[in-house]
Design a protein around this motif. Structure first.
Motif, mmCIF file in Angstrom:
data_model
loop_
_atom_site.group_PDB
_atom_site.id
_atom_site.type_symbol
_atom_site.label_atom_id
_atom_site.label_comp_id
_atom_site.label_asym_id
_atom_site.label_seq_id
_atom_site.Cartn_x
_atom_site.Cartn_y
_atom_site.Cartn_z
ATOM 1 N N ARG A 94 0.834 -1.192 0.000
ATOM 2 C CA ARG A 94 0.000 0.000 0.000
ATOM 3 C C ARG A 94 0.876 1.252 0.000
ATOM 4 O O ARG A 94 1.909 1.299 0.659
ATOM 5 N N ARG A 149 -0.396 4.644 0.558
ATOM 6 C CA ARG A 149 -1.420 5.645 0.827
ATOM 7 C C ARG A 149 -0.859 7.064 0.801
ATOM 8 O O ARG A 149 -1.517 7.992 0.331
ATOM 9 N N GLY A 152 -0.199 8.012 -2.742
ATOM 10 C CA GLY A 152 -1.492 8.195 -3.385
ATOM 11 C C GLY A 152 -2.130 9.508 -2.996
ATOM 12 O O GLY A 152 -2.719 10.206 -3.831
ATOM 13 N N MET A 194 4.062 4.505 -6.765
ATOM 14 C CA MET A 194 2.673 4.356 -6.345
ATOM 15 C C MET A 194 2.104 2.985 -6.708
ATOM 16 O O MET A 194 2.446 2.418 -7.750
ATOM 17 N N ARG A 202 -3.593 0.645 -7.009
ATOM 18 C CA ARG A 202 -4.799 1.095 -6.333
ATOM 19 C C ARG A 202 -4.781 2.603 -6.111
ATOM 20 O O ARG A 202 -5.774 3.292 -6.369
ATOM 21 N N SER A 203 -3.652 3.123 -5.648
ATOM 22 C CA SER A 203 -3.524 4.567 -5.448
ATOM 23 C C SER A 203 -3.613 5.309 -6.772
ATOM 24 O O SER A 203 -4.215 6.383 -6.868
ATOM 25 N N ALA A 204 -3.011 4.729 -7.813
ATOM 26 C CA ALA A 204 -3.011 5.377 -9.127
ATOM 27 C C ALA A 204 -4.420 5.471 -9.703
ATOM 28 O O ALA A 204 -4.755 6.450 -10.378
ATOM 29 N N ALA A 219 -6.105 8.524 -8.194
ATOM 30 C CA ALA A 219 -5.498 9.737 -8.753
ATOM 31 C C ALA A 219 -5.902 9.928 -10.208
ATOM 32 O O ALA A 219 -6.110 11.061 -10.668
ATOM 33 N N VAL A 224 0.592 7.650 -13.590
ATOM 34 C CA VAL A 224 -0.733 7.418 -13.007
ATOM 35 C C VAL A 224 -1.632 6.692 -14.003
ATOM 36 O O VAL A 224 -2.300 5.710 -13.676
ATOM 37 N N SER A 242 -3.047 2.960 -13.499
ATOM 38 C CA SER A 242 -4.485 2.849 -13.283
ATOM 39 C C SER A 242 -5.170 2.083 -14.402
ATOM 40 O O SER A 242 -6.297 1.597 -14.248
#
Length: 407
Positions: A10, A12, A15, A118, A121-123, A126, A398, A402
């Motif tokens: 993770r 976070r 992110g 990153m 999930r964080s991407a 964003a 990103v 993603s």
């Protein structure tokens, strides 16, 4: 035997920083573009501790370190070099472009390198925020272009002295530059979502940005969208050979820029362009012709950092061309280091293209768009413009992450 999938770590904090940058993008882009420098500097500062265990790419950093180091050395002969005593006065620190370059290289570089770590999930979060922000920029620039910057004037006049309508239109046009650069990562995200109306959504965003640029008198974003589109299509259709071909083409732009300008003047090409070019382009041609002659005088070492500002009306602040400004101020070494940096960027895009043509097309389009705008509009040392380049690199990362699980 079934192998367990290792869960992705993770990220976070990273992110959150990426989301912060994407939330600020439409706000800063529309209201105060110069604040991109502050946003990316803050992100870089807060993300720097996460780089302890990472391996930042050394080759591009080496080229940029040499470029910045040479800029510092050139203060010895630059006619624009300020006195060291000026550092005692905060208001004069802005004059030390070479000093600011050191800080920007550290902070913007930290932001790009850190956010590259990153998680997917964080991407994804964003990326959604970025998509909304770019759509907003396209819509607001189009609406304000139609309304002659009425919205901007109302917001501006709430906190500052009233602004002239023509200057307000120029301010609104600035929002089209981040919109164009981040348009291609948004195309990648929408392409990965694979819903029925994605092409319509992409077309609407593009139309809004182009219409906003046209209505506010900005030519460079339109040229960037067209040539970026060529790079995107060429990469999607041809793949790695097309991107490989961009490496010598982009390198040649930096290396041979002054020779091309001098040939254009002596062959009569510029004289022909004067007759057909609009007023803004006519002005650029004058600057480029004057700059080409100055470069010849100090082709190896250049005139020194920020020397462009010392030639009066012939060069108002900068040359409106990144390659020519590098040649003028930092000579052959400065141009060579810039060419080496972008050659490395394109080499990395070749690798991306081998893994996914969609990712490669996105990155190639962003790179070409950035070079087109830099070749027509802004000074190469403007901190907000350099910050926007770092933001575009983050946006590509990103979008790539993603979209990875969806494409």
């Amino acid at each position: 035997m079934i192998q367990a999938t290792v869960p992705e770590p993770r990220t976070r904090w990273l992110g959150a920083l990426a989301v912060f940058a994407m939330v600020m993008t439409p706000l800063v882009g529309y209201l105060i573009p110069l604040w991109y420098a502050a946003v990316l500097s803050l992100v870089g500062l807060l993300a720097a501790p996460t780089l302890v265990r990472s391996r930042a790419p050394l080759l591009p950093m080496l080229a940029l370190v040499i470029l910045v180091g040479w800029a510092l050395i050139s203060l010895n002969w630059s006619p624009a070099a300020p006195h060291l005593a000026d550092l005692k006065r905060d208001k004069d620190v802005e004059k030390f472009t070479a000093l600011k370059l050191v800080l920007q290289l550290a902070l913007y570089g930290a932001a790009v390198a850190a956010l590259a770590q990153m998680s997917h999930r964080s991407a994804r979060l964003a990326g959604r925020v970025m998509l909304v922000g770019v759509a907003f920029l396209g819509l607001i620039t189009f609406a304000d272009g139609v309304l002659k910057a009425a919205i901007y004037q109302v917001l501006h006049n709430l906190t500052e002295e009233p602004i002239r309508p023509d200057l307000a239109m120029v301010k609104v046009s600035m929002a089209t530059y981040p919109a164009i650069l981040l348009f291609w990562p948004c195309v990648r995200i929408l392409d990965a979502w694979n819903f029925r109306g994605r092409n319509i959504a992409i077309a609407l965003i593009a139309v809004c940005i182009v219409a906003g640029a046209h209505l506010t008198g900005a030519d460079a974003p339109i040229a960037a969208l067209i040539l970026g589109g060529v790079a995107w299509l060429g990469t999607r259709v041809i793949g790695k050979p097309f991107v490989r071909g961009l490496i010598p083409a982009v390198s040649a732009l930096f290396i041979f820029a002054p020779m091309v300008v001098l040939w254009g003047v002596r062959s009569g090409l510029f004289a022909w362009l004067y007759m057909i070019a609009p007023a803004s382009w006519d002005h650029r041609l004058n600057i480029w012709a004057f700059t080409g002659n100055l470069i010849v005088e100090h082709a190896l070492r250049g005139w020194g950092i920020d020397a462009s500002r010392t030639f009066g009306p012939a060069i108002p602040l900068h040359t409106h061309n990144a390659a020519l400004q590098l040649w003028l101020e930092l000579g052959a070494l400065g141009a060579a280091m810039a060419a080496a940096f972008f050659a490395w960027v394109l080499y990395r895009i070749v690798g991306w293209t081998g893994e996914s043509r969609r990712d490669g097309a996105m990155a190639a389009a962003v790179t070409v768009s950035y070079l087109v705008i830099g070749g027509l509009s802004f000074g190469v040392w403007q901190e907000w413009w350099l910050a926007l380049g770092a933001l575009a690199a983050i946006a590509c990362g990103v979008a790539q992450k993603s979209s990875a699980l969806r494409a």
